[in-house]
Design a protein around this motif. Structure first.
Motif, PDB file in Angstrom:
ATOM      1  N   THR A   2      -4.576   6.785  -2.520  1.00  0.00           N
ATOM      2  CA  THR A   2      -4.476   6.929  -1.064  1.00  0.00           C
ATOM      3  C   THR A   2      -5.026   8.271  -0.606  1.00  0.00           C
ATOM      4  O   THR A   2      -5.594   8.371   0.488  1.00  0.00           O
ATOM      5  CB  THR A   2      -3.010   6.784  -0.635  1.00  0.00           C
ATOM      6  N   TYR A  23      -8.710   7.891  -0.261  1.00  0.00           N
ATOM      7  CA  TYR A  23      -9.038   7.084   0.922  1.00  0.00           C
ATOM      8  C   TYR A  23      -8.887   7.913   2.201  1.00  0.00           C
ATOM      9  O   TYR A  23      -9.766   7.880   3.080  1.00  0.00           O
ATOM     10  CB  TYR A  23      -8.136   5.858   0.961  1.00  0.00           C
ATOM     11  N   THR A  65       1.017   3.954  -2.906  1.00  0.00           N
ATOM     12  CA  THR A  65       0.820   5.373  -2.630  1.00  0.00           C
ATOM     13  C   THR A  65       1.844   6.222  -3.370  1.00  0.00           C
ATOM     14  O   THR A  65       1.528   7.314  -3.871  1.00  0.00           O
ATOM     15  CB  THR A  65       0.912   5.630  -1.118  1.00  0.00           C
ATOM     16  N   LEU A  86       0.836  -1.204   0.000  1.00  0.00           N
ATOM     17  CA  LEU A  86       0.000   0.000   0.000  1.00  0.00           C
ATOM     18  C   LEU A  86       0.869   1.251   0.000  1.00  0.00           C
ATOM     19  O   LEU A  86       0.539   2.242  -0.671  1.00  0.00           O
ATOM     20  CB  LEU A  86      -0.922  -0.011   1.225  1.00  0.00           C
TER      21      LEU A  86
END
Length: 346
Positions: A70, A73, A63, A59
């Motif tokens: 991201t 989110y 990013t 992740l």
């Protein structure tokens, strides 16, 4: 022995007193409980999101390659918490505030009318106000407050004021209002008292509450997808990491089921212009007792209900009249093909 005192207790009480002076909200047990729930909810959000960035290296790499993913989110994460505090700090619409606003508006209107009469008499003309159509009203209305007169027009003729008056606040309640024992106030279009928010859900903040549930549900689904993606890519590499993620994912799944059911339920009552209290206590509410369950007395159609719920409530104090017998008969008729073509449900 009677004069013995505990230094530790005195020191604790003095420290607690200083904390209450610095933070007045800590002096009330109910506020302390509400503040503790808010802190716990924020910490849960931080834990669920923080574990992803601590454990999921992919992740972090994603990013760097796709920063907008991201960023979206985290924007949803911040917006959900902001909506939570915004809803918790908003007023549900108290009856006492609506009563004060109605009385103040009436007094301002009377002063304006008196001023206009004086200016008209100075100009050589006289304005005479004739109150027509008041002969059929009861004599008690002459001594009633403007708020009481306003509420009396919302109920069927011949009803007693005592049946509308709250026994706790001693305030005349309009239709769909109810006294909340947790807030110790009467709330317009009372839905329920939310423990997690620490406030009532009513006419003033029901729309904000629905948006908060929607954002919380979206955040929960997105977080669950990220957890599942992590388990697919990193399963059996480190058992303790997998155990933490699986435990959090199971907790998240339970929360997601609850949120989805809550979102569907509140979407249903919004589409039908109901409240949770009216749906659950329908047989105990006097103005809903004789109405069939499939009839929604305050519904004005799906489209109009959505518009009034989201857009049309610029004022916090909006009260609805009880439907007439003719309106209830029209709403109780079954839908036909012609009604569907005419968009009767809308």
């Amino acid at each position: 022995m009677g004069g013995f005192c505990c230094p530790a207790r005195d020191t604790w009480d003095q420290a607690g007193g200083r904390r209450c002076m610095l933070l007045p909200c800590l002096s009330d047990p109910a506020r302390r409980s509400s503040l503790s729930l808010k802190v716990a909810l924020v910490m849960l959000h931080i834990v669920f999101v923080g574990v992803l960035f601590l454990l999921d290296r992919e992740l972090i790499d994603k990013t760097r390659k796709i920063p907008w993913y991201t960023a979206l989110y985290l924007s949803l994460f911040v917006a959900t918490l902001a909506q939570y505090f915004f809803t918790a700090g908003s007023s549900p619409g108290y009856v006492i505030d609506a009563m004060r606003a109605a009385n103040e508006t009436h007094s301002i209107a009377v002063k304006t009318l008196m001023t206009s009469k004086q200016s008209a008499s100075r100009n050589g003309s006289l304005i005479i106000s004739v109150e027509g159509g008041q002969s059929g009203k009861s004599i008690s209305r002459s001594n009633a407050t403007p708020w009481t007169k306003l509420v009396m027009d919302l109920y069927p003729p011949g009803s007693s004021v005592r049946s509308w008056t709250c026994t706790y606040c001693n305030i005349v309640q309009p239709p769909r209002a109810k006294h909340c024992h947790d807030c110790d106030k009467c709330v317009l279009q009372f839905d329920h008292h939310c423990v997690w928010l620490g406030t009532c859900i009513g006419q003033g903040n029901h729309c904000r509450f629905w948006w908060y549930i929607l954002e919380e549900t979206a955040l929960c689904i997105w977080t669950g997808i990220l957890y599942i993606s992590y388990l697919k890519a990193n399963f059996s590499r480190a058992w303790w990491k997998d155990g933490i993620v699986i435990l959090l994912l199971a907790t998240l799944s339970i929360c997601l089921v609850f949120l989805l059911l809550l979102l569907l339920f509140h979407s249903y009552i919004v589409l039908t212009n109901q409240t949770t209290y009216e749906l659950v206590r329908r047989r105990r509410i006097p103005y809903l007792r004789g109405i069939p369950e499939r009839v929604y007395p305050f519904s004005k159609g799906i489209c109009t209900n959505i518009y009034n719920f989201c857009c049309a409530r610029s004022s916090l104090y909006t009260i609805e009249t009880l439907p007439t017998t003719r309106e209830l008969e029209e709403k109780s008729k079954p839908y036909t093909c012609l009604d569907v073509l005419k968009c009767r449900c809308c």
